[in-house]
Design a protein around this motif. Structure first.
Motif, short mmCIF file in Angstrom:
data_model
loop_
_atom_site.label_atom_id
_atom_site.label_comp_id
_atom_site.label_asym_id
_atom_site.label_seq_id
_atom_site.Cartn_x
_atom_site.Cartn_y
_atom_site.Cartn_z
N ARG A 175 0.48 -0.97 0.13
CA ARG A 175 -0.05 -0.09 0.20
C ARG A 175 0.56 1.35 -0.34
NH1 ARG A 175 -4.85 -2.30 0.05
NH2 ARG A 175 -4.97 -4.30 0.61
N GLN A 186 3.65 2.12 1.74
CA GLN A 186 3.57 3.02 2.81
C GLN A 186 5.47 2.13 3.87
OE1 GLN A 186 0.53 1.56 5.35
NE2 GLN A 186 -0.86 2.89 4.33
N ARG A 210 7.40 3.95 0.75
CA ARG A 210 7.82 5.03 0.38
C ARG A 210 8.52 5.35 0.89
NH1 ARG A 210 2.41 8.60 1.37
NH2 ARG A 210 3.49 10.57 1.47
N GLU A 234 10.59 8.25 -1.69
CA GLU A 234 10.69 9.81 -1.24
C GLU A 234 12.01 10.39 -1.58
OE1 GLU A 234 8.72 9.36 2.62
OE2 GLU A 234 6.97 10.70 1.77
N ASN A 254 3.03 18.09 -1.19
CA ASN A 254 2.05 17.27 -0.13
C ASN A 254 2.43 16.20 0.72
OD1 ASN A 254 0.80 17.35 2.56
ND2 ASN A 254 -1.00 18.69 1.99
N PRO A 255 3.22 15.85 1.12
CA PRO A 255 3.35 14.00 1.30
C PRO A 255 1.80 13.50 1.59
CG PRO A 255 4.56 14.96 2.99
CD PRO A 255 3.74 16.18 1.61
N SER A 256 0.73 14.55 2.23
CA SER A 256 0.02 13.49 2.50
C SER A 256 -1.75 13.16 1.66
CB SER A 256 -1.10 14.29 3.24
OG SER A 256 -0.85 15.51 3.56
N LEU A 257 -1.01 13.92 0.85
CA LEU A 257 -1.39 14.00 -0.92
C LEU A 257 -1.15 12.47 -1.68
CD1 LEU A 257 -2.93 17.49 -1.48
CD2 LEU A 257 -4.30 15.82 -0.17
N THR A 305 0.73 8.98 -2.96
CA THR A 305 0.75 7.91 -2.41
C THR A 305 2.39 7.46 -3.23
OG1 THR A 305 -1.44 7.94 -2.95
CG2 THR A 305 0.08 5.33 -3.63
N THR A 324 -0.49 11.58 -7.26
CA THR A 324 -1.76 11.25 -6.06
C THR A 324 -2.66 10.87 -6.72
OG1 THR A 324 -2.32 12.63 -8.17
CG2 THR A 324 -1.69 14.15 -6.29
N PRO A 325 -3.68 10.07 -5.89
CA PRO A 325 -4.47 8.99 -6.09
C PRO A 325 -5.27 9.07 -7.13
CG PRO A 325 -4.86 10.22 -3.80
CD PRO A 325 -4.34 11.21 -4.66
N ASP A 326 -5.54 9.90 -7.96
CA ASP A 326 -6.51 9.74 -8.94
C ASP A 326 -4.91 9.54 -10.15
OD1 ASP A 326 -8.64 10.67 -8.74
OD2 ASP A 326 -8.33 12.02 -9.78
N LEU A 373 -3.81 5.76 -9.76
CA LEU A 373 -4.87 4.56 -10.60
C LEU A 373 -4.65 4.36 -12.19
CD1 LEU A 373 -7.36 3.48 -10.69
CD2 LEU A 373 -8.92 4.70 -11.16
#
Lengths: 330, 330
Positions: free
Chosen positions: B200, B202, B206, B210, B223-226, B228, B254-256, B259
């Motif tokens: 996932r 992590q 990750r 990074e 922004n790392p919280s946005l 993956t 980013t999530p989009d 995907l």
């Protein structure tokens, strides 16, 4: 600019430090608001926290994210039996202060720096106040305390970066819930399977949501392979199988929208109005494609004040209300 | 318009029908290309398939998605021992044809409708060709076969919708790999834990990514919280712990973007050029915010032909090459 905090741990210091977080109820046992619990929500990523327990400050922490709603940590055991089931979970990277600092030892200097309202310790005796949990302190208090010992500021600034992201933390919390569901003898196997699939927006839950919400409310996308079935009231917080599988408790969202919604950076009103958290970075939102969409949809040169989607149905109101109150980062 | 296909199952009919898929190697054992395996990639969501085994057509299927790269299903056991480890996995919703249809019984009518090249059965005797796997057939062949029995077209059109999405299918495949890793006696516990977190995006993986990729190549978000940490060569396909944890095998997305990249709708050249699959819907891409970004970045009124990100480093080339050849839906 970071804010500075001081936490008076009760009997859960070991669990909170070991687990890299702070957890508090949202209100007092009688339902009344608490300045100290409200502070959990005021904390921001990068804020610094002194951890006080048994008259000693043994750890310094850095908030890794905003607080979010989570059930009481299972590792509290009987200690937290009088606290509500739901509370604020603040991911905090803790690093030791060596040797531990005893505020009583220099209370003559420290006392005058303490806030006059909501001070975490008595400004003259230096004894901790039982009634305080998370208290705001001036930077000078923080600096005076850490000057009394060695603090690895490098570790403090950079530690825990990727294990304390919202994604990583909620994944671990969800794992705990999933194990509890798997061990639940009251649940039938088929229900268990549906609940566990629902965690990732799959199976029966997704089918239930698809029957109600046909497209992503934020992008208009209808292609099912680009959509996730996202819980309005988060899966980990739901209190029953019904809530976890209820199609009324779901939205079909693209992955970016799902993250923003789960993270509480956007929420929705019953009439379909989109709420955007003042804490979300506008530049990020623009880069994720959301402000452009808003502009395009309304034909404004500037981002519009109101961005509205279709009106919701009454059975969705309760879940939306929960999201606005407990998930949205206002 | 759907395309029509005919699959000659070998000894894995039971597994493929029960598991709602087709799986084939990508090439013949000697590495030569195969028309029938290449057809796996030509299949599109909505295409219809006749399943032929032991001289009978017992099932009719609808492709739920494009084929993607997956390792040989564990349930093949010894049967597939001569096949390569990696192949095409096509999610197919199968529904029975009752009673089963025996092409030999009406080969005089069926034979003349069969294609002259790559026919799945002999046009005169009606015997199946061993060398054929997935063969294209005219719609008339499909309709003639299904006219001989009862087919629930409603079930065929709508069945399996949400359990056969790319997300749901890859989640199940990843679960199988995860269980295999957990049971692996050769791996140290700390390595196991890192590999499983890497699934996932992590933990150690990750952090490794990074260190190399600082921002999302498609949105510029830092922004790392946005973001993956996404594998370039998919986690489920990696052949070792090294590949699963290698920072060179990752992008921060980013999530989009994650995907679209995972799904093979976008890929990247070594020089940073973004490749967009001709099979991705442009309107969807625009709604996800990607075309706007491209326009904005280049200041073109029309979407530019080339959308370039930073040049990659040589240790990333192998993984990118894999993604372009085996993941990208070209």
């Amino acid at each position: 600019m970071p804010q500075f905090w001081w936490v008076n741990h009760k009997q859960t210091a070991r669990q909170e430090i070991g687990g890299q977080y702070l957890w508090s109820p949202k209100t007092k046992s009688n339902g009344a608001p608490s300045e100290f619990y409200d502070n959990m929500r005021r904390a921001q990523p990068g804020d610094l926290v002194l951890s006080y327990a048994d008259q000693l400050i043994r750890y310094v922490g850095r908030a890794a994210d905003f607080a979010f709603t989570a059930t009481k940590p299972a590792e509290f055991g009987d200690t937290g039996r009088n606290w509500n089931r739901e509370g604020w979970y603040l991911p905090v990277f803790w690093t030791p202060l060596e040797p531990p600092v005893r505020p009583k030892d220099f209370i003559a200097v420290l006392g005058p720096l303490l806030p006059t309202r909501y001070s975490p310790i008595h400004p003259v005796t230096g004894s901790g106040f039982q009634s305080v949990y998370l208290a705001g302190i001036p930077e000078a208090v923080f600096e005076l305390v850490v000057s009394k010992a060695a603090l690895n500021r490098q570790a403090l600034a950079h530690g825990g970066a990727n294990s304390l992201t919202f994604e990583a933390v909620t994944e671990r919390l969800d794992d705990v819930v999933e194990r509890r569901i798997e061990a639940d003898l009251q649940l039938e196997d088929t229900v268990k399977k549906s609940i566990i699939l629902a965690r990732r927006g799959q199976g029966r839950f997704r089918a239930n949501v698809e029957a109600i919400e046909r497209s992503c409310r934020l992008t208009g996308i209808t292609n099912p392979s680009l959509l996730t079935a996202s819980h309005i009231k988060p899966w980990r917080i739901c209190s029953s199988a019904e809530e976890r599988l209820d199609g009324m408790n779901g939205l079909m969202l693209t992955p970016d929208a799902d993250l923003l919604f789960d993270r509480g950076f956007i929420s929705l009103k019953d009439d379909g109005e989109v709420l955007v958290s003042p804490r979300v970075d506008r530049q990020d939102l623009r880069r994720l494609g959301f402000e452009q969409l808003a502009w395009e949809r309304f034909g404004f040169a500037e981002a519009p004040a109101i961005w509205r989607t279709d009106v919701f149905a009454p059975p969705q109101y309760g879940y939306l209300d929960y999201h606005r109150k407990e998930v949205f980062v206002s």
